[in-house]
Design an enzyme around this catalytic site. Structure first.
Site, short mmCIF file in Angstrom:
data_model
loop_
_atom_site.label_atom_id
_atom_site.label_comp_id
_atom_site.label_asym_id
_atom_site.label_seq_id
_atom_site.Cartn_x
_atom_site.Cartn_y
_atom_site.Cartn_z
CG ASP A 279 11.25 39.16 19.96
OD1 ASP A 279 11.07 38.60 18.88
OD2 ASP A 279 10.37 39.26 20.83
CG ASP B 22 8.68 37.36 17.53
OD1 ASP B 22 8.67 38.42 18.18
OD2 ASP B 22 8.55 36.25 18.06
#
Length: 61
Positions: free
Chosen positions: A21, A23
């Site tokens: 991930d 982000d």
């Protein structure tokens, strides 16, 4: 078993896929380290799976 797992203990032996991930919502990443790893892995896959010449492994990050 397909699914998205967060905030729990996971038995990684039963997982088929593991993704990152990027982000930045969960933690702060050392992005240069991550990008360097991706660069290395992609070059290896290009040689080992796609038949590119070994010389591309010398391409610097």
């Amino acid at each position: 078993m397909a699914g998205i797992y967060i905030n729990r203990t996971i038995n990684f032996k039963k997982l088929k896929y593991f993704v990152f991930d990027m982000d930045h919502t969960l933690i702060r990443y050392k992005t240069e380290n991550f990008e360097r790893l991706v660069h290395h892995i992609v070059l290896q896959k290009m040689v080992n799976l796609k038949g590119y010449p070994n010389e591309i492994l010398k391409i610097p990050f």
